[in-house]
Design a protein around this motif. Structure first.
Motif, PDB file in Angstrom:
ATOM      1  N   GLY A  61       0.778  -1.232   0.000  1.00 38.57           N
ATOM      2  CA  GLY A  61       0.000   0.000   0.000  1.00 38.57           C
ATOM      3  C   GLY A  61       0.808   1.280   0.000  1.00 38.57           C
ATOM      4  O   GLY A  61       0.242   2.374   0.089  1.00 38.57           O
ATOM      5  N   GLY A  62       2.128   1.169  -0.124  1.00 39.27           N
ATOM      6  CA  GLY A  62       2.974   2.356  -0.150  1.00 39.27           C
ATOM      7  C   GLY A  62       3.223   2.857  -1.553  1.00 39.27           C
ATOM      8  O   GLY A  62       2.714   2.312  -2.537  1.00 39.27           O
ATOM      9  N   THR A  63       4.010   3.915  -1.654  1.00 34.93           N
ATOM     10  CA  THR A  63       4.382   4.476  -2.955  1.00 34.93           C
ATOM     11  C   THR A  63       5.896   4.547  -3.062  1.00 34.93           C
ATOM     12  O   THR A  63       6.570   5.007  -2.138  1.00 34.93           O
ATOM     13  N   ALA A  64       6.408   4.087  -4.199  1.00 31.16           N
ATOM     14  CA  ALA A  64       7.857   4.070  -4.401  1.00 31.16           C
ATOM     15  C   ALA A  64       8.169   4.014  -5.879  1.00 31.16           C
ATOM     16  O   ALA A  64       7.376   3.537  -6.686  1.00 31.16           O
ATOM     17  N   VAL A  65       9.356   4.490  -6.218  1.00 33.06           N
ATOM     18  CA  VAL A  65       9.843   4.424  -7.584  1.00 33.06           C
ATOM     19  C   VAL A  65      11.353   4.249  -7.520  1.00 33.06           C
ATOM     20  O   VAL A  65      12.010   4.720  -6.585  1.00 33.06           O
ATOM     21  N   ALA A  66      11.921   3.539  -8.497  1.00 30.80           N
ATOM     22  CA  ALA A  66      13.364   3.305  -8.555  1.00 30.80           C
ATOM     23  C   ALA A  66      13.951   4.030  -9.757  1.00 30.80           C
ATOM     24  O   ALA A  66      13.345   4.060 -10.832  1.00 30.80           O
ATOM     25  N   ARG A  67      15.136   4.593  -9.570  1.00 31.15           N
ATOM     26  CA  ARG A  67      15.857   5.251 -10.648  1.00 31.15           C
ATOM     27  C   ARG A  67      17.324   4.830 -10.617  1.00 31.15           C
ATOM     28  O   ARG A  67      17.921   4.709  -9.557  1.00 31.15           O
ATOM     29  N   GLN A  68      17.891   4.616 -11.820  1.00 30.35           N
ATOM     30  CA  GLN A  68      19.293   4.224 -11.911  1.00 30.35           C
ATOM     31  C   GLN A  68      20.203   5.408 -11.595  1.00 30.35           C
ATOM     32  O   GLN A  68      19.949   6.540 -12.013  1.00 30.35           O
ATOM     33  N   LEU A  69      21.265   5.146 -10.837  1.00 28.97           N
ATOM     34  CA  LEU A  69      22.244   6.190 -10.529  1.00 28.97           C
ATOM     35  C   LEU A  69      23.567   5.554 -10.145  1.00 28.97           C
ATOM     36  O   LEU A  69      23.612   4.670  -9.283  1.00 28.97           O
ATOM     37  N   ASP A  70      24.632   6.000 -10.780  1.00 31.19           N
ATOM     38  CA  ASP A  70      25.987   5.642 -10.373  1.00 31.19           C
ATOM     39  C   ASP A  70      26.487   6.777  -9.490  1.00 31.19           C
ATOM     40  O   ASP A  70      26.773   7.870  -9.983  1.00 31.19           O
ATOM     41  N   VAL A  71      26.582   6.542  -8.199  1.00 26.23           N
ATOM     42  CA  VAL A  71      26.934   7.593  -7.247  1.00 26.23           C
ATOM     43  C   VAL A  71      28.347   8.115  -7.472  1.00 26.23           C
ATOM     44  O   VAL A  71      28.676   9.229  -7.053  1.00 26.23           O
ATOM     45  N   ALA A  72      29.183   7.335  -8.153  1.00 29.98           N
ATOM     46  CA  ALA A  72      30.544   7.783  -8.433  1.00 29.98           C
ATOM     47  C   ALA A  72      30.621   8.671  -9.664  1.00 29.98           C
ATOM     48  O   ALA A  72      31.672   9.258  -9.932  1.00 29.98           O
ATOM     49  N   GLU A  73      29.532   8.799 -10.415  1.00 30.16           N
ATOM     50  CA  GLU A  73      29.531   9.554 -11.666  1.00 30.16           C
ATOM     51  C   GLU A  73      28.893  10.917 -11.428  1.00 30.16           C
ATOM     52  O   GLU A  73      27.699  11.121 -11.661  1.00 30.16           O
ATOM     53  N   VAL A  74      29.690  11.870 -10.974  1.00 28.57           N
ATOM     54  CA  VAL A  74      29.170  13.186 -10.601  1.00 28.57           C
ATOM     55  C   VAL A  74      28.518  13.894 -11.784  1.00 28.57           C
ATOM     56  O   VAL A  74      27.525  14.625 -11.621  1.00 28.57           O
ATOM     57  N   SER A  75      29.018  13.660 -12.987  1.00 31.54           N
ATOM     58  CA  SER A  75      28.460  14.319 -14.173  1.00 31.54           C
ATOM     59  C   SER A  75      27.010  13.920 -14.433  1.00 31.54           C
ATOM     60  O   SER A  75      26.287  14.612 -15.147  1.00 31.54           O
ATOM     61  N   ALA A  76      26.572  12.792 -13.849  1.00 28.06           N
ATOM     62  CA  ALA A  76      25.198  12.325 -14.054  1.00 28.06           C
ATOM     63  C   ALA A  76      24.219  12.957 -13.062  1.00 28.06           C
ATOM     64  O   ALA A  76      23.002  12.773 -13.207  1.00 28.06           O
ATOM     65  N   PHE A  77      24.715  13.692 -12.089  1.00 30.08           N
ATOM     66  CA  PHE A  77      23.843  14.193 -11.030  1.00 30.08           C
ATOM     67  C   PHE A  77      22.812  15.220 -11.506  1.00 30.08           C
ATOM     68  O   PHE A  77      21.666  15.194 -11.048  1.00 30.08           O
ATOM     69  N   PRO A  78      23.164  16.158 -12.402  1.00 29.46           N
ATOM     70  CA  PRO A  78      22.121  17.095 -12.867  1.00 29.46           C
ATOM     71  C   PRO A  78      20.944  16.394 -13.526  1.00 29.46           C
ATOM     72  O   PRO A  78      19.780  16.757 -13.293  1.00 29.46           O
ATOM     73  N   ALA A  79      21.212  15.378 -14.338  1.00 32.56           N
ATOM     74  CA  ALA A  79      20.132  14.631 -14.973  1.00 32.56           C
ATOM     75  C   ALA A  79      19.317  13.874 -13.936  1.00 32.56           C
ATOM     76  O   ALA A  79      18.083  13.768 -14.050  1.00 32.56           O
ATOM     77  N   PHE A  80      19.990  13.364 -12.913  1.00 33.90           N
ATOM     78  CA  PHE A  80      19.269  12.675 -11.853  1.00 33.90           C
ATOM     79  C   PHE A  80      18.351  13.644 -11.111  1.00 33.90           C
ATOM     80  O   PHE A  80      17.210  13.293 -10.775  1.00 33.90           O
ATOM     81  N   ARG A  81      18.833  14.847 -10.870  1.00 36.35           N
ATOM     82  CA  ARG A  81      17.983  15.847 -10.200  1.00 36.35           C
ATOM     83  C   ARG A  81      16.735  16.126 -11.036  1.00 36.35           C
ATOM     84  O   ARG A  81      15.627  16.228 -10.483  1.00 36.35           O
TER      85      ARG A  81
END
Length: 247
Positions: free
Chosen positions: A50-70
Motif C-alpha cells: 500500500g505504499g508508494t515508491a519508484v526506482a531510478r538508476q544512478l551511479d553515485v561515483a559519476e558526478v556528471s550524471a547528477f544534474p540529470a538525476f535531479r
C-alpha cells in the motif's frame, strides 16, 4: 506525505530502509546502480503493502550524471506526489573491499573515494535546492571508523570523512533547519564486501556484546526513527548501530 530519497536502495540496508520508511507513510525514491530487478522487487514490496515508491538508476561515483538525476527526481515528485520538493536524503550507496593497505591500488582507492565521499558530497549539493526546509540528511558511515579493522583502510577513511562532512552539513544548513546525522552500522548481514561466511560471522558475533551480527532491518528502523518527528532534536551526531561491537 513526506518523501525520502535513498541511494543504494535495491539491497541490504538501503532496501530495508526503503521498506521501513514506506511502512511509516513516506513516499520513496530509491536508486540502484545496475540491478534493476532487485530495485523493482523492493518497489513491488512497497507498493504491494500500500505504499508508494519508484526506482531510478544512478551511479553515485559519476558526478556528471547528477544534474540529470535531479531532473528525474523533479519529474517523479511532480508526477507521483504533485510537489516540487522532498524532505529526506539517505546517502547509503556503497560497496566493500578487503585488501591489506600495502596492496591497495590507486584505481581501487579512487573507486571507493568516489562512492563513499565524493559522490555523497556532490549529490547532496546537487539535490539541496529540492530539499524542503526542515528536512534531514542521513549519511551511512561505518563502525570501522572507530574500530581499526585490517584490510579496510581506504573504505574506513572515506567513511570517516563522510562522518566529518555530516557535522559540517548540520552547521551550514542549520539556517534552513535541515538536520544532518550519520549512522554507523557494525557487522551487518548484507552482500557488502562479498557477504559473511560462517567463520567470519562467528568471529564478529563473538566481538559483539549482544552476541550476533546485525540484520539490515536493525539499521533501517533507526534510520526511519531518526527521520521522524521524534528525532527532530538530534543533529550533527554519529549514531553507531552495532549491538555493542568491540566495546
Amino acid at each position: 506525505m513526506s518523501v525520502v530519497v535513498i541511494t543504494g536502495g535495491s539491497r541490504g540496508i538501503g532496501a530495508a530502509t526503503a521498506i521501513e520508511c514506506a511502512a511509516r507513510g513516506m513516499g520513496v525514491i530509491l536508486t540502484y546502480h545496475s540491478d534493476s530487478g532487485a530495485a523493482g522487487h523492493v518497489v513491488e514490496t512497497i507498493t504491494g503493502a500500500g505504499g508508494t515508491a519508484v526506482a531510478r538508476q544512478l551511479d553515485v561515483a559519476e558526478v556528471s550524471a547528477f544534474p540529470a538525476f535531479r531532473e528525474s527526481v523533479e519529474q517523479v515528485l511532480r508526477e507521483m506526489w504533485d510537489r516540487a520538493d522532498f524532505e529526506y536524503l539517505v546517502n547509503n550507496a556503497g560497496y566493500g573491499m578487503y585488501h591489506p593497505f600495502a596492496n591497495v591500488t590507486e584505481a581501487e582507492f579512487d573507486g571507493l573515494f568516489g562512492v563513499h565521499l565524493k559522490g555523497p558530497f556532490f549529490l547532496t549539493q546537487t539535490l539541496l535546492p529540492l530539499m524542503a526546509d526542515g528536512g534531514h540528511i542521513v549519511n551511512m558511515v561505518s563502525a570501522t571508523s572507530r574500530v581499526a579493522t585490517a584490510g579496510v583502510a581506504p573504505y574506513a577513511s572515506f567513511k570517516g570523512g563522510l562522518q566529518v562532512l555530516t557535522r559540517y552539513l548540520a552547521k551550514e544548513l542549520g539556517g534552513r533547519r535541515i538536520r544532518a546525522n550519520s549512522i554507523a552500522p557494525g557487522a551487518i548481514r548484507t552482500e557488502l564486501g562479498g557477504g559473511l561466511n560462517e567463520e567470519f560471522e562467528a568471529l564478529l558475533a563473538a566481538e559483539t556484546a549482544l552476541g550476533r551480527v546485525g540484520e539490515p532491518r536493525d539499521v533501517a528502523g533507526v534510520v526511519a526513527s531518526l527521520l521522524s518527528d521524534s528525532g527532530g532534536w538530534i543533529n550533527a551526531q554519529s549514531i553507531e548501530v552495532a549491538g555493542g561491537y568491540n566495546i
